[in-house]
Design a protein around this motif. Structure first.
Motif, mmCIF file in Angstrom:
data_model
loop_
_atom_site.group_PDB
_atom_site.id
_atom_site.type_symbol
_atom_site.label_atom_id
_atom_site.label_comp_id
_atom_site.label_asym_id
_atom_site.label_seq_id
_atom_site.Cartn_x
_atom_site.Cartn_y
_atom_site.Cartn_z
ATOM 1 N N GLN A 1 76.266 94.369 57.591
ATOM 2 C CA GLN A 1 76.728 93.025 57.902
ATOM 3 C C GLN A 1 76.067 92.568 59.205
ATOM 4 O OE1 GLN A 1 78.598 91.126 56.104
ATOM 5 N NE2 GLN A 1 79.129 89.459 57.487
ATOM 6 N N VAL A 2 75.355 91.447 59.120
ATOM 7 C CA VAL A 2 74.697 90.918 60.307
ATOM 8 C C VAL A 2 75.733 90.232 61.194
ATOM 9 C CG1 VAL A 2 73.020 89.248 61.146
ATOM 10 C CG2 VAL A 2 72.505 90.612 59.120
ATOM 11 N N GLN A 3 75.672 90.529 62.471
ATOM 12 C CA GLN A 3 76.531 89.862 63.440
ATOM 13 C C GLN A 3 75.682 89.349 64.591
ATOM 14 O OE1 GLN A 3 79.628 92.765 64.422
ATOM 15 N NE2 GLN A 3 81.021 91.635 63.088
ATOM 16 N N LEU A 4 76.016 88.159 65.067
ATOM 17 C CA LEU A 4 75.365 87.550 66.219
ATOM 18 C C LEU A 4 76.426 87.329 67.291
ATOM 19 C CD1 LEU A 4 73.258 84.825 64.343
ATOM 20 C CD2 LEU A 4 72.520 87.106 65.029
ATOM 21 N N VAL A 5 76.141 87.769 68.508
ATOM 22 C CA VAL A 5 77.114 87.641 69.590
ATOM 23 C C VAL A 5 76.451 86.959 70.774
ATOM 24 C CG1 VAL A 5 78.651 88.851 71.158
ATOM 25 C CG2 VAL A 5 78.329 89.708 68.826
ATOM 26 N N GLU A 6 77.022 85.816 71.165
ATOM 27 C CA GLU A 6 76.481 85.055 72.287
ATOM 28 C C GLU A 6 77.167 85.459 73.590
ATOM 29 O OE1 GLU A 6 76.953 81.957 68.837
ATOM 30 O OE2 GLU A 6 78.175 83.517 69.776
ATOM 31 N N SER A 7 76.464 85.227 74.689
ATOM 32 C CA SER A 7 77.040 85.405 76.010
ATOM 33 C C SER A 7 76.338 84.469 76.974
ATOM 34 C CB SER A 7 76.894 86.860 76.488
ATOM 35 O OG SER A 7 75.535 87.224 76.568
ATOM 36 N N GLY A 8 76.980 84.201 78.115
ATOM 37 C CA GLY A 8 76.327 83.460 79.170
ATOM 38 C C GLY A 8 76.782 82.028 79.367
ATOM 39 N N CYS A 22 71.769 86.019 73.024
ATOM 40 C CA CYS A 22 72.330 86.328 71.709
ATOM 41 C C CYS A 22 71.814 87.687 71.274
ATOM 42 C CB CYS A 22 71.947 85.269 70.701
ATOM 43 S SG CYS A 22 72.476 85.626 69.003
ATOM 44 N N ALA A 23 72.736 88.584 71.001
ATOM 45 C CA ALA A 23 72.384 89.913 70.514
ATOM 46 C C ALA A 23 72.808 90.026 69.054
ATOM 47 C CB ALA A 23 73.075 90.981 71.346
ATOM 48 N N SER A 24 71.998 90.686 68.277
ATOM 49 C CA SER A 24 72.316 90.852 66.859
ATOM 50 C C SER A 24 72.542 92.318 66.528
ATOM 51 C CB SER A 24 71.188 90.294 65.995
ATOM 52 O OG SER A 24 70.018 91.068 66.171
ATOM 53 N N SER A 25 73.237 92.538 65.425
ATOM 54 C CA SER A 25 73.435 93.878 64.908
ATOM 55 C C SER A 25 73.517 93.803 63.403
ATOM 56 C CB SER A 25 74.710 94.503 65.482
ATOM 57 O OG SER A 25 75.842 93.750 65.128
ATOM 58 N N GLY A 26 73.303 94.947 62.769
ATOM 59 C CA GLY A 26 73.465 95.012 61.329
ATOM 60 C C GLY A 26 72.196 94.841 60.526
ATOM 61 N N THR A 27 71.052 94.693 61.192
ATOM 62 C CA THR A 27 69.797 94.574 60.467
ATOM 63 C C THR A 27 68.641 95.026 61.345
ATOM 64 O OG1 THR A 27 68.314 93.099 59.263
ATOM 65 C CG2 THR A 27 69.446 92.173 61.171
ATOM 66 N N ALA A 28 67.654 95.657 60.696
ATOM 67 C CA ALA A 28 66.415 96.018 61.386
ATOM 68 C C ALA A 28 65.307 95.042 61.045
ATOM 69 C CB ALA A 28 65.996 97.435 61.013
ATOM 70 N N VAL A 29 65.567 94.151 60.091
ATOM 71 C CA VAL A 29 64.578 93.152 59.692
ATOM 72 C C VAL A 29 64.545 92.047 60.743
ATOM 73 C CG1 VAL A 29 64.008 91.413 57.966
ATOM 74 C CG2 VAL A 29 64.921 93.644 57.265
ATOM 75 N N ILE A 30 63.357 91.691 61.179
ATOM 76 C CA ILE A 30 63.250 90.610 62.164
ATOM 77 C C ILE A 30 63.658 89.299 61.504
ATOM 78 C CG2 ILE A 30 61.678 89.287 63.614
ATOM 79 C CD1 ILE A 30 60.073 91.851 64.016
ATOM 80 N N LYS A 76 63.128 92.147 68.859
ATOM 81 C CA LYS A 76 62.861 90.754 68.485
ATOM 82 C C LYS A 76 64.043 90.099 67.791
ATOM 83 C CE LYS A 76 57.851 91.154 68.440
ATOM 84 N NZ LYS A 76 57.696 90.301 69.621
ATOM 85 N N ASN A 77 65.122 90.832 67.577
ATOM 86 C CA ASN A 77 66.336 90.229 67.039
ATOM 87 C C ASN A 77 67.309 89.843 68.144
ATOM 88 O OD1 ASN A 77 65.788 89.973 64.341
ATOM 89 N ND2 ASN A 77 66.599 91.979 63.797
ATOM 90 N N THR A 78 66.777 89.518 69.299
ATOM 91 C CA THR A 78 67.547 88.915 70.376
ATOM 92 C C THR A 78 66.896 87.583 70.704
ATOM 93 O OG1 THR A 78 66.239 89.936 72.125
ATOM 94 C CG2 THR A 78 68.144 91.165 71.350
ATOM 95 N N VAL A 79 67.679 86.686 71.222
ATOM 96 C CA VAL A 79 67.132 85.396 71.617
ATOM 97 C C VAL A 79 67.906 84.906 72.839
ATOM 98 C CG1 VAL A 79 68.628 84.079 70.042
ATOM 99 C CG2 VAL A 79 66.452 83.107 70.813
ATOM 100 N N SER A 80 67.168 84.340 73.777
ATOM 101 C CA SER A 80 67.774 83.790 74.987
ATOM 102 C C SER A 80 67.400 82.326 75.122
ATOM 103 C CB SER A 80 67.302 84.564 76.218
ATOM 104 O OG SER A 80 67.747 85.904 76.173
ATOM 105 N N LEU A 81 68.213 81.609 75.852
ATOM 106 C CA LEU A 81 67.960 80.192 76.105
ATOM 107 C C LEU A 81 68.167 79.934 77.592
ATOM 108 C CD1 LEU A 81 67.295 77.496 74.665
ATOM 109 C CD2 LEU A 81 69.757 77.019 74.722
#
Length: 116
Positions: A1-8, A22-30, A76-81
């Protein structure tokens, strides 16, 4: 199960800066595209910035020159803004977004409030 968790998120004065992550979990696919939307109560969710399928970026006109989206080359499954020169109209709940095999995923959202 893919999960995305924001912070900041948080409260900042006009002209200030914040950095969302944003950190993701549950997948190794970019996952691409991957990025950020925002929503104000009573309005539709709108695109802020995306990392696109081919290594590019896409920004809403209202944030160009002020916001910068990036990823971590080690994960690469993290993203920042990075949000600079914030304005009161940037106040919204910011959601992390990603697509994996054509299925969209959303984070729970983080509040950004720009106010004196």
């Amino acid at each position: 199960q893919v999960q995305l968790v924001e912070s900041g998120g948080g409260l900042v004065q006009p002209g200030g800066s914040l950095r969302l992550s944003c950190a993701s979990s549950g997948t190794a696919v970019i996952m691409r595209p991957m990025g950020w939307y925002r929503q104000v109560p009573g309005e539709e969710r709108e695109l802020v910035a995306l990392l696109t399928d081919y290594g590019g970026t896409n920004y809403a006109d209202s944030v160009k020159g002020r916001f910068t989206i990036s990823t971590d080359n080690a994960n690469k499954n993290t993203v920042s803004l990075q949000m600079n020169s914030l304005k009161p109209e940037d106040t919204a709940v910011y959601y992390c977004y990603a697509i994996r095999f054509g299925v969209p995923y959303w984070g729970q959202g983080t509040q950004v409030t720009v106010s004196a």
